[in-house]
Design an enzyme around this catalytic site. Structure first.
Site, short mmCIF file in Angstrom:
data_model
loop_
_atom_site.label_atom_id
_atom_site.label_comp_id
_atom_site.label_asym_id
_atom_site.label_seq_id
_atom_site.Cartn_x
_atom_site.Cartn_y
_atom_site.Cartn_z
N ALA A 70 0.93 -1.10 -0.08
CA ALA A 70 0.29 -0.07 -0.09
C ALA A 70 0.90 1.24 0.11
O ALA A 70 2.04 1.27 0.39
CB ALA A 70 -0.74 -0.23 1.46
N GLY A 113 0.63 -5.07 0.77
CA GLY A 113 -0.39 -5.15 -0.19
C GLY A 113 -0.06 -5.78 -1.82
O GLY A 113 -0.74 -6.44 -2.20
N GLU A 116 -0.30 -9.42 -1.23
CA GLU A 116 -1.65 -9.62 -1.03
C GLU A 116 -2.34 -9.67 -2.63
O GLU A 116 -3.05 -10.46 -2.71
CB GLU A 116 -2.35 -8.63 -0.27
CG GLU A 116 -1.89 -8.64 1.18
CD GLU A 116 -2.51 -7.64 2.25
OE1 GLU A 116 -2.15 -6.64 2.09
OE2 GLU A 116 -3.34 -8.10 3.17
N GLU A 136 4.36 -5.08 7.16
CA GLU A 136 3.46 -4.14 7.85
C GLU A 136 3.69 -4.03 9.38
O GLU A 136 3.66 -2.91 9.89
CB GLU A 136 1.89 -4.62 7.74
CG GLU A 136 1.34 -4.63 6.32
CD GLU A 136 1.19 -5.72 5.49
OE1 GLU A 136 2.32 -6.59 5.78
OE2 GLU A 136 0.62 -5.70 4.59
C1 HXC Z 1 5.11 4.50 -0.50
C2 HXC Z 1 7.07 3.82 -1.04
C3 HXC Z 1 6.84 2.68 -0.52
C4 HXC Z 1 5.25 2.55 -0.19
C5 HXC Z 1 8.63 2.48 -1.30
N1 HXC Z 1 8.45 3.84 -1.31
N2 HXC Z 1 7.86 1.84 -0.81
N3 HXC Z 1 6.23 5.04 -0.90
N4 HXC Z 1 4.61 3.46 -0.27
N5 HXC Z 1 5.03 1.34 0.02
C6 HXC Z 1 9.20 4.92 -1.80
C7 HXC Z 1 10.23 5.46 -0.82
O1 HXC Z 1 9.55 6.35 0.33
C8 HXC Z 1 11.14 6.31 -1.51
O2 HXC Z 1 10.59 7.33 -2.15
C9 HXC Z 1 11.13 5.36 -3.02
O3 HXC Z 1 10.02 4.73 -3.26
C10 HXC Z 1 12.20 4.38 -3.15
O4 HXC Z 1 12.36 3.67 -1.93
P1 HXC Z 1 13.49 2.87 -1.15
O5 HXC Z 1 13.20 2.51 0.35
O6 HXC Z 1 14.63 4.03 -1.02
O7 HXC Z 1 13.90 1.86 -2.26
P2 HXC Z 1 14.85 0.60 -2.04
O8 HXC Z 1 15.93 1.06 -1.23
O9 HXC Z 1 14.85 0.10 -3.19
O10 HXC Z 1 13.94 -0.38 -1.31
C11 HXC Z 1 12.54 -0.84 -1.60
C12 HXC Z 1 11.81 -1.69 -0.66
C13 HXC Z 1 11.54 -0.31 0.59
C14 HXC Z 1 12.45 -2.83 0.09
C15 HXC Z 1 10.60 -2.09 -1.25
O11 HXC Z 1 11.11 0.76 -0.23
C16 HXC Z 1 10.35 -0.76 1.43
O12 HXC Z 1 10.75 -1.61 2.39
N6 HXC Z 1 9.42 -0.29 1.09
C17 HXC Z 1 8.14 -0.30 2.07
C18 HXC Z 1 7.49 -1.80 2.22
C19 HXC Z 1 6.40 -1.87 2.97
O13 HXC Z 1 6.42 -1.44 4.36
N7 HXC Z 1 5.42 -2.31 2.51
C20 HXC Z 1 4.12 -2.36 3.39
C21 HXC Z 1 3.32 -1.29 3.18
S1 HXC Z 1 1.73 -1.27 4.11
P3 HXC Z 1 11.73 8.77 -1.78
O14 HXC Z 1 11.01 9.78 -1.72
O15 HXC Z 1 12.47 8.79 -0.41
O16 HXC Z 1 12.62 8.51 -3.02
C22 HXC Z 1 0.55 -2.42 3.10
C23 HXC Z 1 -0.65 -2.71 3.90
C24 HXC Z 1 -1.24 -2.00 4.93
O17 HXC Z 1 0.91 -2.88 2.32
C25 HXC Z 1 -2.59 -2.43 5.22
C26 HXC Z 1 -3.57 -1.37 5.80
C27 HXC Z 1 -4.78 -1.36 5.81
#
Ligand code: HXC
Length: 260
Positions: A70, A113, A116, A136
């Site tokens: 997400a 997500g 998912e 998450e």
């Molecule tokens: C918004 C995101 C994002 C996300 C990455 N970015 N994931 N933005 N939502 N899920 C953005 C970062 O903020 C960053 O922006 C840019 O993308 C690059 O990310 P990096 O972390 O610098 O890239 P990298 O080192 O290649 O790492 C990739 C990654 C990491 C391992 C995928 O980005 C990561 O761990 N992302 C989050 C994964 C996560 O937690 N997913 C779960 C989300 S919650 P800038 O502006 O700094 O360049 C979910 C469900 C919730 O899915 C349900 C609730 C109802």
């Protein structure tokens, strides 16, 4: 006609007869599933339901990321009520209810997500370097689009608990051995297309009924769990820990959770 429309967050093509390919295309945000993207996916799939030329669909992402979950920025200021009632829920429903075969071709990160979404597909082909996870918990949240239920159904309680409570990732090979993915391939894109061609040549009516029956076996008992998960995920939007988790991610630091 959705297939010929231009989308902001998706690329759409027909790589061969009968096969619709949907490519998630927000590489700068690691294909995070913002509302815009999910709405586009909903529209394309809704149209594909009635388009007889579509026999099978592939959902894929980029070479380094399928989808990072997400959109964390979009979630930052949501309230529990907004999380429960926003339009994303209806989009997920359309994806889950899509009656034709759906193949996920996964390269790179397939998280939250994103995982998912892959699990809502019927067949998952993983590239050898793909990585799967439900991170998450690191944000003070839990999966909210069926992850707790589908991951447990796919890999069993022991591995699902480990993945969901730690947020640690699984390699493609681990995911295959655990039963999360159908196949690991050196070329996930090509292999997904081969499978889609094989499927697209089969009777659409038989495919539809086969999909429905297998889904009943895999997910028939999950309705109560889906509802509990959705409410619990929304409830967590009220916590300070969730705010801290999201702030920490955006500020690129470790979160400090307090249980509030
Ligand atoms: C918004 C995101 C994002 C996300 C990455 N970015 N994931 N933005 N939502 N899920 C953005 C970062 O903020 C960053 O922006 C840019 O993308 C690059 O990310 P990096 O972390 O610098 O890239 P990298 O080192 O290649 O790492 C990739 C990654 C990491 C391992 C995928 O980005 C990561 O761990 N992302 C989050 C994964 C996560 O937690 N997913 C779960 C989300 S919650 P800038 O502006 O700094 O360049 C979910 C469900 C919730 O899915 C349900 C609730 C109802």
């Amino acid at each position: 006609m959705a297939k010929s429309q231009t989308f902001q967050d998706l690329l759409i093509d027909t790589p061969c007869e009968g096969v619709l390919r949907i490519t998630l295309n927000r590489p700068d945000a690691r294909n995070a599933l913002r509302t815009q993207l999910l709405g586009e996916l909903r529209d394309v799939l809704m149209e594909a339901v009635t388009d007889e030329s579509v026999r099978c669909a592939i959902i894929t992402g980029g070479p380094k990321v399928f989808a990072a979950g997400a959109d964390i920025r979009e979630m930052a200021d949501k309230t529990p009520v907004e999380a429960m009632t926003d339009s994303r829920q209806a989009c997920w429903q359309v994806i889950q209810d899509f009656p034709k075969p759906l193949i996920a071709a996964v390269d790179g990160y397939c998280l939250g997500g994103g995982n998912e979404l892959a699990m809502m597909c019927d067949v998952i082909v993983a590239g050898a370097g793909a990585t799967f996870g439900q991170p998450e918990i690191k944000l003070g949240m839990i999966p909210g689009a069926g992850g707790t239920q589908r991951l447990t159904a796919a890999v069993g309680k022991a591995r699902a608990m480990k993945a969901i409570l730690t947020g640690e990732f699984m390699s493609a090979q681990e995911a295959f051995e655990a039963g999360l993915v159908s196949e690991v391939s050196e070329n996930a894109q090509e292999r997904a297309l081969d499978l889609a061609k094989i499927i697209a040549a089969k009777s659409p009516i038989a495919l539809r009924l086969a999909k429905e029956a297998v889904r009943r076996a895999a997910e028939g008992g999950l309705a109560g769990g889906f509802a509990l998960e959705r409410k619990s995920a929304a409830l967590l939007f009220a916590t300070e820990d969730r705010k801290e988790g999201i702030s920490a991610f955006l500020e690129k630091r470790e979160p400090k959770f307090k249980g509030r």
